[in-house]
Each structure stands twice: as C-alpha cells, then as structure tokens.
Design a protein around this motif. Structure first.
Motif, mmCIF file in Angstrom:
data_model
loop_
_atom_site.group_PDB
_atom_site.id
_atom_site.type_symbol
_atom_site.label_atom_id
_atom_site.label_comp_id
_atom_site.label_asym_id
_atom_site.label_seq_id
_atom_site.Cartn_x
_atom_site.Cartn_y
_atom_site.Cartn_z
ATOM 1 N N GLU A 111 10.262 70.798 55.661
ATOM 2 C CA GLU A 111 11.226 69.824 56.192
ATOM 3 C C GLU A 111 11.880 69.044 55.056
ATOM 4 O OE1 GLU A 111 11.386 65.982 59.226
ATOM 5 O OE2 GLU A 111 9.491 67.013 58.831
ATOM 6 N N LEU A 112 11.082 68.626 54.064
ATOM 7 C CA LEU A 112 11.630 67.909 52.922
ATOM 8 C C LEU A 112 12.558 68.812 52.107
ATOM 9 C CD1 LEU A 112 11.730 65.372 51.207
ATOM 10 C CD2 LEU A 112 9.682 66.193 49.983
ATOM 11 N N LEU A 113 12.195 70.101 51.991
ATOM 12 C CA LEU A 113 13.041 71.037 51.268
ATOM 13 C C LEU A 113 14.400 71.204 51.959
ATOM 14 C CD1 LEU A 113 13.342 73.049 48.947
ATOM 15 C CD2 LEU A 113 12.349 74.803 50.458
ATOM 16 N N ASP A 114 14.359 71.241 53.314
ATOM 17 C CA ASP A 114 15.610 71.338 54.062
ATOM 18 C C ASP A 114 16.485 70.103 53.825
ATOM 19 O OD1 ASP A 114 14.941 73.794 55.048
ATOM 20 O OD2 ASP A 114 14.153 73.032 56.953
ATOM 21 N N GLN A 115 15.831 68.940 53.766
ATOM 22 C CA GLN A 115 16.586 67.716 53.509
ATOM 23 C C GLN A 115 17.240 67.738 52.128
ATOM 24 O OE1 GLN A 115 13.678 64.634 54.074
ATOM 25 N NE2 GLN A 115 13.744 64.773 56.328
ATOM 26 N N ARG A 116 16.486 68.239 51.133
ATOM 27 C CA ARG A 116 17.046 68.335 49.784
ATOM 28 C C ARG A 116 18.217 69.344 49.741
ATOM 29 N NH1 ARG A 116 14.663 64.235 49.323
ATOM 30 N NH2 ARG A 116 12.878 63.793 47.943
ATOM 31 N N ARG A 117 18.076 70.458 50.498
ATOM 32 C CA ARG A 117 19.155 71.452 50.538
ATOM 33 C C ARG A 117 20.415 70.856 51.160
ATOM 34 N NH1 ARG A 117 16.626 75.014 52.959
ATOM 35 N NH2 ARG A 117 16.073 76.421 51.227
ATOM 36 N N GLN A 118 20.230 70.102 52.250
ATOM 37 C CA GLN A 118 21.372 69.469 52.906
ATOM 38 C C GLN A 118 22.051 68.448 51.981
ATOM 39 O OE1 GLN A 118 19.872 67.875 56.559
ATOM 40 N NE2 GLN A 118 19.587 69.897 57.520
ATOM 41 N N ALA A 119 21.230 67.712 51.225
ATOM 42 C CA ALA A 119 21.786 66.737 50.284
ATOM 43 C C ALA A 119 22.594 67.440 49.191
ATOM 44 C CB ALA A 119 20.669 65.902 49.666
ATOM 45 N N LEU A 120 22.060 68.583 48.701
ATOM 46 C CA LEU A 120 22.774 69.336 47.681
ATOM 47 C C LEU A 120 24.086 69.891 48.232
ATOM 48 C CD1 LEU A 120 23.005 70.666 44.911
ATOM 49 C CD2 LEU A 120 21.561 72.536 45.759
ATOM 50 N N ASN A 121 24.058 70.434 49.453
ATOM 51 C CA ASN A 121 25.285 70.957 50.059
ATOM 52 C C ASN A 121 26.317 69.851 50.256
ATOM 53 O OD1 ASN A 121 24.165 73.508 50.139
ATOM 54 N ND2 ASN A 121 23.481 73.338 52.270
ATOM 55 N N GLY A 122 25.857 68.691 50.676
ATOM 56 C CA GLY A 122 26.773 67.567 50.880
ATOM 57 C C GLY A 122 27.407 67.109 49.576
ATOM 58 N N ALA A 123 26.573 67.039 48.512
ATOM 59 C CA ALA A 123 27.109 66.628 47.211
ATOM 60 C C ALA A 123 28.115 67.651 46.678
ATOM 61 C CB ALA A 123 25.963 66.438 46.219
ATOM 62 N N THR A 124 27.820 68.939 46.899
ATOM 63 C CA THR A 124 28.736 69.991 46.448
ATOM 64 C C THR A 124 30.060 69.912 47.199
ATOM 65 O OG1 THR A 124 26.848 71.438 45.944
ATOM 66 C CG2 THR A 124 29.018 72.473 46.173
ATOM 67 N N ALA A 125 30.007 69.676 48.505
ATOM 68 C CA ALA A 125 31.231 69.547 49.302
ATOM 69 C C ALA A 125 32.034 68.320 48.871
ATOM 70 C CB ALA A 125 30.886 69.464 50.779
ATOM 71 N N ALA A 126 31.325 67.229 48.556
ATOM 72 C CA ALA A 126 32.012 66.017 48.113
ATOM 73 C C ALA A 126 32.708 66.241 46.776
ATOM 74 C CB ALA A 126 31.020 64.867 48.011
ATOM 75 N N LEU A 127 32.060 67.029 45.890
ATOM 76 C CA LEU A 127 32.684 67.339 44.607
ATOM 77 C C LEU A 127 33.939 68.190 44.797
ATOM 78 C CD1 LEU A 127 32.707 67.368 41.535
ATOM 79 C CD2 LEU A 127 31.134 69.317 41.601
ATOM 80 N N ALA A 128 33.877 69.152 45.705
ATOM 81 C CA ALA A 128 35.051 69.988 45.978
ATOM 82 C C ALA A 128 36.199 69.133 46.519
ATOM 83 C CB ALA A 128 34.701 71.097 46.959
#
Length: 301
Positions: A111-128
C-alpha cells in the motif's frame, strides 16, 4: 550628306525631354500630420517628405510592448516552476525507490509502495505541465514581439520618403487631409532617368542598336549638345497603316527610339532638369562616323 545636313550614319527626330514621374503615396489610410517638402524642391533619396498621423499605431505598439514584458515575466515564472517540479520528481523517485527496496525485504507494505508510485506519477505530470507552460509563455512572447515589430513597420511606412534623388513636381495633398490607402501626396521627377523619345522610319530604325551613341539638342539651348545613349528601340511600329502591302507603305512605319542621358552626368546637374522641353534627338548608328562640330557633346561641365 543626308537631309538636314547630317552625315550618313546619323539620324534625327523631334521629341521632348522627359523624366520619369514617381508618385509618393500613402500605404495606409490616415491623416497627414506633417509636410516637409513643397513643389520645386530638390530632394535626396531617403529624405523624409511627409509624415502621417500614427498616434493610434503608437498606442497599439505600446500595448504590444507591454504584452511582451508580461509574457517574459510569465516565462520566468514558468521556468522557476519547472525547476521546482523537477526537484519534486527527483524526491518522489527517490522515495519510490527506497520503498520498493523495503517492500522486497519485507519492511514496507505494498500500500505504501502504491502511494509512492502515485506521488511519482503526479510529480511527473506536474513537471510535464510546467514544461508546457514554458512553451506557452515562449509562444506568447513570439506573438507579442511579432505584433510589436509589425506596428513598428507600419509606423515607419507612414513616414513618406523620396525613393531616390529628384524634384517635387506637384504637391497633391495638404496637412490635415485624410487620405485613403494609396492616396497621392507628392509627384516627383526622377532626375536620374531623363530621356527623349523620337520616332524614326523603318529604314533608319532598323540600323539603330541599343547603346548607340546619341545627342540631345533642346530648342531652349540649341548650341548645347547633351551626350546620351540609345536605351530602347521599339519592336513594333507606331502609326501603322491598317494594311501594309507595298514598300512605300512600309517606309511610312515609324519606330519609337529612346535616347537616355547618363545618370552620373545628371547627378550633379539635377537642378537643370526640365520635363517637357522640345528639341531634337540625334542617333549615330554607324560608329565609324564622327559627330559634326555642333554635336560634339559640348555640354557645360
């Protein structure tokens, strides 16, 4: 000796001295704000002759320049946001990698790994998105800059200048007049393109070549022979009869021949150029023939 006392190889014809007329027109509709020349003035190429009212264009230019500054500020903010979002992506990636390693060793939950993945995806989308805003700001700068440059060009085009050396022949408009696009303000004579058109019969015109030596003698100064060159020989006859069947009729055909004065000779004598003066143009189609004394080219230096 030919008729008129000319030696064989030299022909002549009546004509009038002419100079090309150049219209000084407006490019856009507008009001004349300033007149800097008048009829009879000698002007140089590039000399400002009149200015149109450009207050509306100047206001639009200021607005476009302000938009350029605004777009540049937006670009700076967008670039700063890219730096910030890049840092967030780096942090999210590091946290994801650590959590992934802990999950493998059993020290973290999926569950924590999924949260970290979602945070990474969100940061990547924000950078784009931040990078897109940089591109958008750059396009806004380009658009505003192009608008400003266009207004500068239009303002410059509302300054009416002489295209080359000449004399103002007519002033067609006055200060305060509102003219349409293409409205005439001045008509000027091009003092560097001065010529005389004469008409020669078929037998003589057929012997004349472009560049042949010529002379112009004006009625006003008959003792002065102005050196010139043949600049044009018509390819079609003037005054052509409806039917041409006999040699006598062919001999009646007249061809237009233009003799032009050397522009460099005119450059220092522009104030003497007069359009419409009658005279005689002489053409030497046989280079081996010498000019008579009266046609030696005794124009004053």
């Amino acid at each position: 000796m030919q008729q008129g006392g000319l030696p064989a190889g030299i022909v002549s014809g009546n004509g009038r001295i002419e100079a090309d007329e150049i219209d000084i027109d407006t490019k856009f509709a507008g009001r004349i704000a300033e007149m800097l020349a008048d009829e009879g003035d000698m002007v140089k190429g590039g000399q400002v002759l009149a200015r149109m009212d450009t207050r509306d264009l100047e206001a639009s230019l200021k607005k476009s320049e302000a938009q350029v500054l605004q777009a540049r500020h937006a670009l700076e903010e967008a670039r700063a946001n890219v730096v910030q979002q890049t840092t967030q992506v780096t942090l999210a990636k590091q946290e994801f990698d650590r959590t992934s390693a802990l999950v493998t060793r059993g020290f973290a939950t999926l569950e924590l790994l999924d949260q970290r993945r979602q945070a990474l995806n969100g940061a990547t989308a924000a950078l784009a998105a931040a990078n897109d805003r940089v591109d958008e700001a750059e396009r806004a700068i380009d658009a505003a800059t192009h608008d400003a440059e266009l207004y500068k060009v239009n303002i410059a085009d509302n300054t009416l200048a002489a295209p080359r050396d000449g004399r103002i022949q007519y002033r067609i408009a006055n200060i305060g007049e509102v003219l349409p696009a293409g409205g005439r303000v001045f008509a000027m004579l091009d003092i560097l393109y001065v010529y005389m058109d004469i008409y020669l019969p078929t037998a003589e015109a057929g012997k004349v070549r472009i560049g042949a030596d010529a002379r112009i003698a004006l009625d006003a100064v008959p003792n002065v022979a102005i050196p010139a060159k043949v600049a044009f020989v018509a390819t079609q006859a003037q005054f052509t009869p409806k039917t041409v069947e006999t040699k006598d009729e062919r001999d009646k055909l007249m061809f237009r021949v233009r003799v032009r004065i050397d522009p460099e000779r005119l450059r220092a004598r522009g104030e003497y150029v007069r359009s419409g003066l009658p005279g005689v143009g002489y053409v030497k189609y046989d280079p081996s023939v010498a000019w008579p004394d009266k046609l030696q080219g005794n124009v004053p230096r």
